[in-house]
Scaffold this active site. Structure first.
Site, PDB file in Angstrom:
ATOM      1  CB  CYS A 102      -0.973  -0.011   1.164  1.00 34.57           C
ATOM      2  SG  CYS A 102      -0.201  -0.006   2.803  1.00 34.57           S
ATOM      3  CG  HIS A 154      -4.456  -0.341   3.781  1.00 36.43           C
ATOM      4  ND1 HIS A 154      -3.666  -1.154   2.994  1.00 36.43           N
ATOM      5  CD2 HIS A 154      -5.459   0.095   2.978  1.00 36.43           C
ATOM      6  CE1 HIS A 154      -4.178  -1.213   1.771  1.00 36.43           C
ATOM      7  NE2 HIS A 154      -5.265  -0.461   1.739  1.00 36.43           N
ATOM      8  CG  HIS A 166      -6.722   0.337  -1.585  1.00 33.21           C
ATOM      9  ND1 HIS A 166      -6.931  -0.453  -0.493  1.00 33.21           N
ATOM     10  CD2 HIS A 166      -7.791   0.105  -2.410  1.00 33.21           C
ATOM     11  CE1 HIS A 166      -8.063  -1.121  -0.613  1.00 33.21           C
ATOM     12  NE2 HIS A 166      -8.602  -0.804  -1.779  1.00 33.21           N
TER      13      HIS A 166
END
Length: 209
Positions: A102, A154, A166
């Site tokens: 990410c 994240h 993402h």
């Protein structure tokens, strides 16, 4: 001088010119940033017509009409992010050729899209930039989540209309999700505006004032 005696000299000249052309071509390829060929944005860089325009305004605010041929930094970020969709997830991945995690995805998009360096991890990216409320989200902002306990683990790039792009997790690929999805809504930790975009927004307000 006969044609048969002159021919070897001509061949040597042709070989020299061909070699020089190959060397020039290789030098040009080495000078050209790899992201241009990776993303398809090369045309904007080589034409010399690209200019930064006004950032995307919040919902409900009229957009400032950009001048002909302009291309905003936020558009560069979002377009590049979308071109990287379907790249596989790889823990620690930082390049399209290897896959992304990410934070690697976010860092690559901002570096190759507009030349902005962001921290290496989602937790460090959360510490940087300008804190904003969820209601103030604009395209290009970063959205953060706690997917493993209480720590920030994240990050994604907000693309507008309640969506973000993402690199989700192992076995998945770069894709778009919605903040309203139960999984992400329960784990939402906050949003930050990268410093480069915060500066652009500040400059816009001064120019309009």
């Amino acid at each position: 001088m006969s044609i048969s005696r002159a021919l070897p000299g001509c061949l040597r000249v042709c070989a020299f010119l061909l070699g020089a052309g190959l060397v020039a071509g290789i030098a040009q390829a080495q000078q050209e940033p790899t992201w241009l060929s990776d993303t398809g944005i090369r045309a904007y860089a080589v034409t010399g017509t690209a200019r930064f325009a006004q950032p995307v305004p919040p919902a409900g605010v009229a957009a400032v009409e950009p001048s002909h041929g302009s291309f905003s930094p936020i558009q560069l970020v979002i377009n590049l992010a979308n071109r990287l969709r379907d790249i596989r997830y790889k823990r620690g991945g930082r390049e399209p050729s290897t896959g992304f995690d990410c934070s690697g995805f976010v860092r690559y998009v901002f570096r190759q899209g507009i030349g902005a360096d962001l921290p290496n991890t989602s937790a460090a990216q959360f510490q940087a930039g300008q804190k904003i409320a969820r209601t103030e989200l604009r395209s290009g902002d970063l959205v953060f989540f706690r997917t493993a306990g209480k720590r920030i683990s994240h990050v994604g790039i907000y693309t507008g209309d309640g969506e973000f792009i993402h690199a989700p997790s192992s076995g998945k690929r770069v894709s778009i999700s919605r903040l309203s999805e139960p999984y992400w809504a329960r784990r939402f930790a906050g949003a930050k505006r990268p410093q480069v975009l915060a500066v652009l927004n500040s400059d816009d307000r001064r120019n309009q004032g």
